[in-house]
Every structure is written in C-alpha cells, then in structure tokens.
Design a protein around this motif. Structure first.
Motif, PDB file in Angstrom:
ATOM      1  N   LEU A  27      -4.113  31.040  -0.387  1.00 24.09           N
ATOM      2  CA  LEU A  27      -4.376  30.342  -2.144  1.00 24.09           C
ATOM      3  C   LEU A  27      -5.791  31.089  -2.352  1.00 24.09           C
ATOM      4  O   LEU A  27      -5.650  31.107  -3.811  1.00 24.09           O
ATOM      5  CB  LEU A  27      -4.572  29.522  -1.732  1.00 24.09           C
ATOM      6  N   LEU A  28      -7.072  30.546  -2.031  1.00 23.88           N
ATOM      7  CA  LEU A  28      -7.970  31.070  -2.350  1.00 23.88           C
ATOM      8  C   LEU A  28      -8.324  32.575  -2.416  1.00 23.88           C
ATOM      9  O   LEU A  28      -8.993  32.653  -3.513  1.00 23.88           O
ATOM     10  CB  LEU A  28      -8.985  30.487  -1.284  1.00 23.88           C
ATOM     11  N   ASP A  29      -7.862  33.326  -1.483  1.00 20.96           N
ATOM     12  CA  ASP A  29      -7.675  34.451  -1.860  1.00 20.96           C
ATOM     13  C   ASP A  29      -6.597  35.486  -3.479  1.00 20.96           C
ATOM     14  O   ASP A  29      -7.308  35.906  -3.903  1.00 20.96           O
ATOM     15  CB  ASP A  29      -6.202  35.668  -0.556  1.00 20.96           C
ATOM     16  N   VAL A  30      -5.663  34.656  -3.274  1.00 14.75           N
ATOM     17  CA  VAL A  30      -4.870  34.706  -4.735  1.00 14.75           C
ATOM     18  C   VAL A  30      -5.997  33.765  -5.968  1.00 14.75           C
ATOM     19  O   VAL A  30      -6.119  34.773  -7.412  1.00 14.75           O
ATOM     20  CB  VAL A  30      -3.585  33.515  -4.971  1.00 14.75           C
ATOM     21  N   TYR A  31      -6.691  33.537  -5.820  1.00 13.56           N
ATOM     22  CA  TYR A  31      -7.578  32.933  -7.035  1.00 13.56           C
ATOM     23  C   TYR A  31      -8.772  33.911  -7.238  1.00 13.56           C
ATOM     24  O   TYR A  31      -8.723  33.989  -8.123  1.00 13.56           O
ATOM     25  CB  TYR A  31      -8.722  31.479  -6.288  1.00 13.56           C
ATOM     26  N   SER A  44      -8.798  38.863 -12.118  1.00 12.01           N
ATOM     27  CA  SER A  44      -8.595  40.494 -12.957  1.00 12.01           C
ATOM     28  C   SER A  44      -7.871  40.329 -14.191  1.00 12.01           C
ATOM     29  O   SER A  44      -6.992  41.277 -14.504  1.00 12.01           O
ATOM     30  CB  SER A  44      -8.037  41.502 -12.000  1.00 12.01           C
ATOM     31  N   ASP A  45      -6.858  39.366 -13.553  1.00  4.80           N
ATOM     32  CA  ASP A  45      -6.024  38.890 -15.310  1.00  4.80           C
ATOM     33  C   ASP A  45      -7.094  38.611 -16.215  1.00  4.80           C
ATOM     34  O   ASP A  45      -7.121  37.528 -16.322  1.00  4.80           O
ATOM     35  CB  ASP A  45      -5.270  37.660 -14.463  1.00  4.80           C
ATOM     36  N   ILE A  98       1.491  30.189  -3.930  1.00  4.61           N
ATOM     37  CA  ILE A  98       0.797  31.171  -3.994  1.00  4.61           C
ATOM     38  C   ILE A  98       1.952  32.229  -4.656  1.00  4.61           C
ATOM     39  O   ILE A  98       1.460  33.430  -5.242  1.00  4.61           O
ATOM     40  CB  ILE A  98       0.511  31.728  -2.513  1.00  4.61           C
ATOM     41  N   ASP A  99       3.076  32.329  -4.422  1.00  2.00           N
ATOM     42  CA  ASP A  99       4.274  33.291  -4.724  1.00  2.00           C
ATOM     43  C   ASP A  99       3.911  33.188  -6.945  1.00  2.00           C
ATOM     44  O   ASP A  99       4.585  34.340  -7.231  1.00  2.00           O
ATOM     45  CB  ASP A  99       5.595  32.443  -4.354  1.00  2.00           C
ATOM     46  N   PHE A 100       4.184  31.710  -6.810  1.00  2.00           N
ATOM     47  CA  PHE A 100       4.054  31.830  -8.883  1.00  2.00           C
ATOM     48  C   PHE A 100       2.686  33.250  -9.279  1.00  2.00           C
ATOM     49  O   PHE A 100       2.502  33.545  -9.762  1.00  2.00           O
ATOM     50  CB  PHE A 100       3.819  30.159  -9.478  1.00  2.00           C
ATOM     51  N   TYR A 101       1.128  32.421  -8.928  1.00  2.00           N
ATOM     52  CA  TYR A 101       0.620  33.662  -9.096  1.00  2.00           C
ATOM     53  C   TYR A 101       0.688  34.591  -8.873  1.00  2.00           C
ATOM     54  O   TYR A 101       0.130  36.018  -9.283  1.00  2.00           O
ATOM     55  CB  TYR A 101      -1.542  33.075  -8.459  1.00  2.00           C
ATOM     56  N   LYS A 102       1.000  34.937  -7.757  1.00  2.00           N
ATOM     57  CA  LYS A 102       1.290  37.113  -7.368  1.00  2.00           C
ATOM     58  C   LYS A 102       1.856  37.454  -8.236  1.00  2.00           C
ATOM     59  O   LYS A 102       1.499  38.440  -8.620  1.00  2.00           O
ATOM     60  CB  LYS A 102       1.851  36.705  -5.715  1.00  2.00           C
ATOM     61  N   LYS A 127       2.358  35.881 -11.497  1.00  2.00           N
ATOM     62  CA  LYS A 127       2.289  36.499 -12.650  1.00  2.00           C
ATOM     63  C   LYS A 127       1.168  37.269 -12.638  1.00  2.00           C
ATOM     64  O   LYS A 127       0.463  38.533 -13.579  1.00  2.00           O
ATOM     65  CB  LYS A 127       1.320  35.187 -13.188  1.00  2.00           C
ATOM     66  N   MET A 128       0.580  37.761 -11.956  1.00  2.00           N
ATOM     67  CA  MET A 128      -0.390  39.345 -11.460  1.00  2.00           C
ATOM     68  C   MET A 128       0.351  40.603 -11.719  1.00  2.00           C
ATOM     69  O   MET A 128      -0.751  41.267 -12.255  1.00  2.00           O
ATOM     70  CB  MET A 128      -1.952  38.972 -10.347  1.00  2.00           C
ATOM     71  N   ILE A 129       1.377  39.800 -11.200  1.00  2.00           N
ATOM     72  CA  ILE A 129       2.410  41.634 -11.685  1.00  2.00           C
ATOM     73  C   ILE A 129       2.620  42.213 -12.870  1.00  2.00           C
ATOM     74  O   ILE A 129       2.614  42.923 -13.698  1.00  2.00           O
ATOM     75  CB  ILE A 129       3.634  41.354 -10.505  1.00  2.00           C
ATOM     76  N   GLN A 130       2.795  40.835 -13.739  1.00  2.00           N
ATOM     77  CA  GLN A 130       2.562  40.649 -15.130  1.00  2.00           C
ATOM     78  C   GLN A 130       2.036  40.230 -15.832  1.00  2.00           C
ATOM     79  O   GLN A 130       1.985  41.212 -16.847  1.00  2.00           O
ATOM     80  CB  GLN A 130       4.163  39.667 -15.744  1.00  2.00           C
TER      81      GLN A 130
END
Length: 354
Positions: free
Chosen positions: A257-261, A266-267, A341-345, A347-350
């Motif tokens: 999760l911290l890696d996703v943060y 970059s968002d 984690i899935d949610f933020y990943k 969002k980063m694709i979008q």
C-alpha cells in the motif's frame, strides 16, 4: 410504628430510590458511543475563543455565518458581541493575548482530564501549570485574570441558563441509541472484516458554538464537540469516520500500500488537490489514507442508513465510496487493504484522463 422504625423505613426507601436513580443513569450511555451535556471545562474556553473571533478576527464575516446557522446561533452571536462590548478594556486586551499566543484547541486539550463541571479556578490552574503550553509569566497572569473574570461576571449565568436544554437533548438521544440497540463497533467490524479494540470510546459534548466542532484524542477515547441541532444520523456518521481511522491502522504500514502511495505522486489531479487543500494538514501518505478513510466511512453510512452520497471532501474519497459499492465490498472475498490497493492502481491507470 415507633420513631426509630420510621427513620429506618425512610432510610431504606431513600437507599432504594438512590439505587434506582443510579441504575437509570448508568443505563443512559452506550459504552462506546456517548452523548453528553455541555461541559463547563470545554465551553468556558470555546466561548471565549468565539468572542475573540467575532470581535477581533474579521468580525464582519461572522455575523452572516451565525445568522445562517440557526435562530439560537444568531442569538448566541449577539450575546458574544454585547458581552464583549460591555467588558473591561483591560480584559479585552487579555482576551486578545490569550488566543493570539495559542489555539483554542490547545487550551481545551489541557483541561479534558478535569471533571466536566470543573470550576474556573480549576481550569485556570490546569492551563497555567501545563508544560505543553509553555506559557510565560505574563500570559499566565492574563489567563488567570481573564477566565475568572469572564466566568464570574458573564459566563456562569449564561451557562446555567441553557444547561438544561442541552442536558434534555443529550438524555433523549442516548435513550434512542440504547433502545435501538445500536452497536457502532460491531457494525464496523462486520462490514470491514477487521477488529477494533473494545475499549475504544467516542464521547460527544454539546457546545454553544454553532459553526465549528473540535475533535480530541486521548489514548482510546475520541472526544468531539457537536451542535444542538446535530441529528442521530450525523452523530453516527461522525462515529463511522472517527472509528474508520482505527480500522485503517490495522494495515497502515502495509508495504504494498505504501508503494502505491509513492506512485500516486505522479497523479497530477491527486497531487494538485493535495497541494490546494491537503498540504497544510497532512503529509502525503496520510493524505492518501484520508481519501480512503473518508470514502470507507461514507460506505459505512450507505450500508447502515441505505442512503446514497455524492459529497466529496478530498480528491478520490467519493470515487472510493462508489468503488466499494460497485464491487459490493465483502471482506470474505477480498480484504480491505487489497481493495484499497486495487482502487488506487485503477485510478493511476485513469490518471492521464484527469
């Protein structure tokens, strides 16, 4: 019946009555969710701070805010203005010094361990002896003289005038919570799939301030001030939000999760919101977590009240709420940490579309 028997009879009757009153009082509160009357230890400081704000801190803008809050709120505003205008000029200077040096929150935080009806002398002694506040000799003198003066000349009578109104409201709401058998912690645990410490406690204190609530945390206890017109639904929603912080503590150090943060830096949309409304209050990781907590607590609202929400406070909080609804979140299928984690990943694709 002789005199001694009469005395004994009435003594037993009095003991039974006291026992009934004690039992009734003890049953008023849910252990994890309590609504209390205005507390002198809080409202003395909070009301002085309101007086400072409306008279010494851009007072023109406050009148409209108080007027729009409620009829009672506007009456309170006029009392704040009239009281200040009638105060001794030297006391006005002391009021300014007290709140220019430190925040209302810091002063109140120092007196929370006092009993609710602590005297102005006890409140003053707690503040001036505080090592956290680090007051100099002159400010200690201002605190001593002002709060004892303000209490004796103005605030005691004002507090006594409205105390029963708030007490009756608190008693009625606590009875409703008990009668409906609302167990906040059990509900949150069932929805999240995670456990909360059963010693967590949320205490609401009514406050005269119709514009602003304050939140304090002391070990496992959360204390929040609320307004007289706050509904049970609002109180439960606040509880969901505050307790959700403890739920997220279960996995706040999850390395994935911290890696996703880190990647969220970059968002551009997310970071622009952070720079605009979050940077002064949170570091970036806590900002990432706050978006999730706000969204999850709104999902708890939806599950409990079956009401929709389209209100957003941060950047992705509303999106996370809608995501939880879309996947029909069930911790038996996927734990909350992985869902975050899935949610933020996603969002980063979008993100390039933002």
């Amino acid at each position: 019946m002789n005199f001694k028997k009469i005395i004994l009879f009435f003594s037993i009757l009095l003991l039974l009555l006291c026992a009934r009153l004690y039992t009734s009082s003890a049953e008023v509160y849910n252990q994890n969710f309590q609504i209390k009357n205005v507390a002198f230890k809080i409202s003395l400081i909070e009301t002085a701070y309101e007086m400072y704000n409306v008279n010494l801190n851009d007072s023109n803008s406050y009148e409209e805010l108080y007027k729009n809050s409620s009829k009672e709120g506007y009456k309170h505003y006029k009392w704040l203005k009239n009281t200040y205008n009638s105060m001794d000029p030297d006391m006005k200077k002391k009021l300014r010094n007290i709140f220019e040096f430190n925040t209302c929150w810091n002063y109140i935080n120092e007196v929370l361990e006092l009993k609710d009806d602590a005297s102005s002398e006890e409140i003053v002694n707690k503040i001036i002896s505080s090592k956290n506040l680090n007051l100099n000799m002159y400010l200690k003198n201002d605190v001593d003289l002002f709060f004892n003066y303000f209490s004796t000349v103005y605030f005691d009578s004002y507090f006594n005038k409205y105390e029963n109104l708030y007490l009756n409201r608190a008693t009625n709401l606590n009875k409703i919570i008990l009668n409906k058998n609302i167990d906040i912690i059990k509900f949150i645990e069932n929805v999240s799939g995670l456990n909360l410490d059963k010693n967590y406690k949320l205490i609401f204190y009514y406050d005269f301030n119709p514009l602003q609530s304050q939140v304090f945390k002391n070990n496992n206890t959360i204390i929040s001030t609320v307004q007289l017109d706050t509904s049970i639904q609002d109180l439960i929603s606040i509880a969901f939000y505050q307790y959700s912080h403890y739920i997220f503590d279960n996995f706040k150090n999850n390395s994935d999760l911290l890696d996703v943060y880190d990647n969220l830096l970059s968002d551009k949309f997310f970071t622009s919101k952070y720079n605009k409304i979050g940077k002064d209050y949170y570091d970036f990781n806590i900002w990432c977590e706050e978006n999730l907590i706000a969204g999850f607590s709104r999902y708890l609202d939806y599950r409990f009240f079956q009401t929709d929400s389209n209100f957003t406070s941060y950047a992705y909080d509303l999106d996370f709420y809608n995501y939880l609804r879309k996947i029909n979140f069930n911790p038996k299928n996927k734990n909350l940490s992985d869902v975050c984690i899935d949610f933020y990943k996603n969002k980063m694709i979008q993100a390039p579309l933002n």
